[in-house]
Design a protein around this motif. Structure first.
Motif, mmCIF file in Angstrom:
data_model
loop_
_atom_site.group_PDB
_atom_site.id
_atom_site.type_symbol
_atom_site.label_atom_id
_atom_site.label_comp_id
_atom_site.label_asym_id
_atom_site.label_seq_id
_atom_site.Cartn_x
_atom_site.Cartn_y
_atom_site.Cartn_z
ATOM 1 N N SER A 95 43.075 33.165 42.055
ATOM 2 C CA SER A 95 42.692 34.532 42.455
ATOM 3 C C SER A 95 41.333 34.909 41.870
ATOM 4 N N ASP A 153 47.137 27.534 37.658
ATOM 5 C CA ASP A 153 47.561 28.934 37.700
ATOM 6 C C ASP A 153 49.078 29.016 37.539
ATOM 7 N N ASN A 203 39.701 30.999 32.110
ATOM 8 C CA ASN A 203 39.477 32.253 32.825
ATOM 9 C C ASN A 203 40.732 33.095 33.033
ATOM 10 N N TYR A 242 43.970 44.521 25.318
ATOM 11 C CA TYR A 242 42.965 43.809 26.113
ATOM 12 C C TYR A 242 41.628 43.767 25.363
ATOM 13 N N THR A 301 34.788 43.943 38.464
ATOM 14 C CA THR A 301 34.549 42.980 39.541
ATOM 15 C C THR A 301 35.683 43.117 40.547
ATOM 16 N N THR A 312 38.387 42.263 42.211
ATOM 17 C CA THR A 312 39.509 41.310 42.235
ATOM 18 C C THR A 312 40.822 42.097 42.191
HETATM 19 P P1 NAD Z 1 43.013 38.182 38.898
HETATM 20 O O1 NAD Z 1 44.219 38.942 38.536
HETATM 21 O O2 NAD Z 1 42.478 38.241 40.288
HETATM 22 O O3 NAD Z 1 43.176 36.650 38.508
HETATM 23 C C1 NAD Z 1 43.795 36.241 37.323
HETATM 24 C C2 NAD Z 1 44.511 34.928 37.597
HETATM 25 O O4 NAD Z 1 45.074 34.468 36.345
HETATM 26 C C3 NAD Z 1 45.668 35.079 38.586
HETATM 27 O O5 NAD Z 1 45.601 34.084 39.589
HETATM 28 C C4 NAD Z 1 46.899 34.923 37.723
HETATM 29 O O6 NAD Z 1 48.028 34.367 38.407
HETATM 30 C C5 NAD Z 1 46.378 34.002 36.628
HETATM 31 N N1 NAD Z 1 47.205 34.035 35.421
HETATM 32 C C6 NAD Z 1 47.669 35.146 34.779
HETATM 33 N N2 NAD Z 1 48.441 34.789 33.746
HETATM 34 C C7 NAD Z 1 48.466 33.431 33.717
HETATM 35 C C8 NAD Z 1 49.111 32.488 32.887
HETATM 36 N N3 NAD Z 1 49.892 32.863 31.876
HETATM 37 N N4 NAD Z 1 48.933 31.171 33.137
HETATM 38 C C9 NAD Z 1 48.143 30.787 34.181
HETATM 39 N N5 NAD Z 1 47.525 31.636 35.016
HETATM 40 C C10 NAD Z 1 47.681 32.955 34.777
HETATM 41 O O7 NAD Z 1 41.901 38.723 37.889
HETATM 42 P P2 NAD Z 1 40.330 38.427 37.713
HETATM 43 O O8 NAD Z 1 39.686 39.741 37.754
HETATM 44 O O9 NAD Z 1 39.858 37.339 38.571
HETATM 45 O O10 NAD Z 1 40.341 37.970 36.187
HETATM 46 C C11 NAD Z 1 39.849 36.735 35.727
HETATM 47 C C12 NAD Z 1 39.365 36.921 34.301
HETATM 48 O O11 NAD Z 1 38.252 37.829 34.313
HETATM 49 C C13 NAD Z 1 40.389 37.518 33.356
HETATM 50 O O12 NAD Z 1 40.307 36.867 32.098
HETATM 51 C C14 NAD Z 1 39.957 38.967 33.241
HETATM 52 O O13 NAD Z 1 40.385 39.552 32.044
HETATM 53 C C15 NAD Z 1 38.460 38.808 33.305
HETATM 54 N N6 NAD Z 1 37.722 40.013 33.665
HETATM 55 C C16 NAD Z 1 37.910 40.610 34.878
HETATM 56 C C17 NAD Z 1 37.187 41.744 35.191
HETATM 57 C C18 NAD Z 1 37.358 42.468 36.511
HETATM 58 O O14 NAD Z 1 36.851 43.588 36.668
HETATM 59 N N7 NAD Z 1 38.039 41.880 37.495
HETATM 60 C C19 NAD Z 1 36.256 42.270 34.271
HETATM 61 C C20 NAD Z 1 36.073 41.626 33.059
HETATM 62 C C21 NAD Z 1 36.812 40.490 32.764
#
Ligand code: NAD
Length: 257
Positions: free
Chosen positions: A22, A43, A96, A159, A192, A194
């Motif tokens: 994702s 994942d 990630n 977080y 971002t 997502t």
């Molecule tokens: P997302 O929810 O779209 O994707 C996260 C993915 O991680 C999912 O596919 C989920 O199934 C997987 N996941 C969750 N727990 C897991 C586990 N225990 N084992 C394996 N896989 C697992 O979110 P995203 O926005 O793409 O987030 C990706 C990273 O970016 C994260 O670390 C998030 O904290 C960070 N982040 C996101 C944003 C934002 O605004 N989206 C901002 C800053 C940081």
């Protein structure tokens, strides 16, 4: 599939992307493959990971999916072993996968605190513990922090703690493994586009339209696209960043500025 930019090539390399089903992980797995890497899409959502691996394959790239909870030691070992079994080694690790809980000290349970720390922090330790020994000719590790690893944010205590840990673990890992030819950097996105953003609005019980609008409150007046984060991850993973280690790269449309 050929590299669009020769300096950013990952040709001949194997890359693991955790949370590859994702959002940012999905975009990065696909971009890595387009730049020549064989990709392990890891994942907890195995169906989603298989879908992304199949998409990469259909576009002419190489990828395998692995279902794993990277909060567990067995899960991390399994992901690394999959890279070795499928592609014979490992050069790039993108730590990630992450989760968020939009709560304060008053309404965070100990179980929720521990889960955020296990998924966001312990996974980085465990993935590195098992990946670094198989990066025999050096490699590059990119860890996903957050703007909230570099400054505080409201209603996100666990977080914020977890992402600050990721940023500083990155520096410690960079120091410990430079002699082995392994670079370690963090990528720190701002809001971002997502599924995580919708999840945050749901947890806060906020109207999605208003929450979504608030994500544009930054100098560039918009949230980021997962592909824009992926481009920065590719840069850090690639030979273009050959003298960069221990860095925290912010990709947030000027939000922290
Ligand atoms: P997302 O929810 O779209 O994707 C996260 C993915 O991680 C999912 O596919 C989920 O199934 C997987 N996941 C969750 N727990 C897991 C586990 N225990 N084992 C394996 N896989 C697992 O979110 P995203 O926005 O793409 O987030 C990706 C990273 O970016 C994260 O670390 C998030 O904290 C960070 N982040 C996101 C944003 C934002 O605004 N989206 C901002 C800053 C940081």
């Amino acid at each position: 599939m050929t590299s669009q930019n020769p300096v950013h090539t990952l040709a001949g390399q194997t890359a693991i992307v955790t949370g590859g089903a994702s959002g940012i992980g999905r975009a990065t797995a696909s971009l890595f493959a387009r730049h020549g890497a064989a990709v392990v899409v890891a994942d907890i959502d195995g169906e989603g990971a298989s879908k992304i691996a199949a998409e990469i394959g259909a576009a002419g790239g190489r990828a395998v999916a692995v279902t794993a909870d990277i909060a567990s030691e067995a899960g991390c070992r399994h992901v690394v072993q999959t890279a070795v079994d499928a592609f014979g080694g490992l050069q790039v690790l993108f730590n990630n996968a992450g989760i968020i809980r939009r709560t304060t000290a008053l309404n965070t349970s100990c179980d929720e605190w521990d889960r955020v720390m296990a998924v966001n922090v312990r996974s980085v330790f465990l993935m590195c513990k098992y990946a670094i020994p198989v990066m025999k000719d050096g490699g590059s590790i990119v860890n996903t922090g957050s703007g909230w690893g570099l400054k505080g944010g409201g209603n996100a205590l666990s977080y914020c703690a977890s992402k600050a840990a990721v940023v500083n673990m990155t520096r410690a890992l960079a120091i410990d493994h430079a002699d082995a030819g392994i670079r370690v950097n963090s990528i720190n996105p701002g809001d971002t586009d997502t599924p995580m953003l919708r999840e945050e609005a749901r947890q806060l019980m906020e109207d999605w339209t208003a929450f979504n609008a608030s994500t544009a409150e930054r100098p560039m007046r918009r949230k980021g696209h997962p592909d824009e984060i992926a481009q920065a991850v590719l840069f850090l993973a690639s030979p273009a960043a050959s003298f960069i280690t221990g860095a925290a790269l912010v990709v947030d449309g000027g939000g922290l500025a």
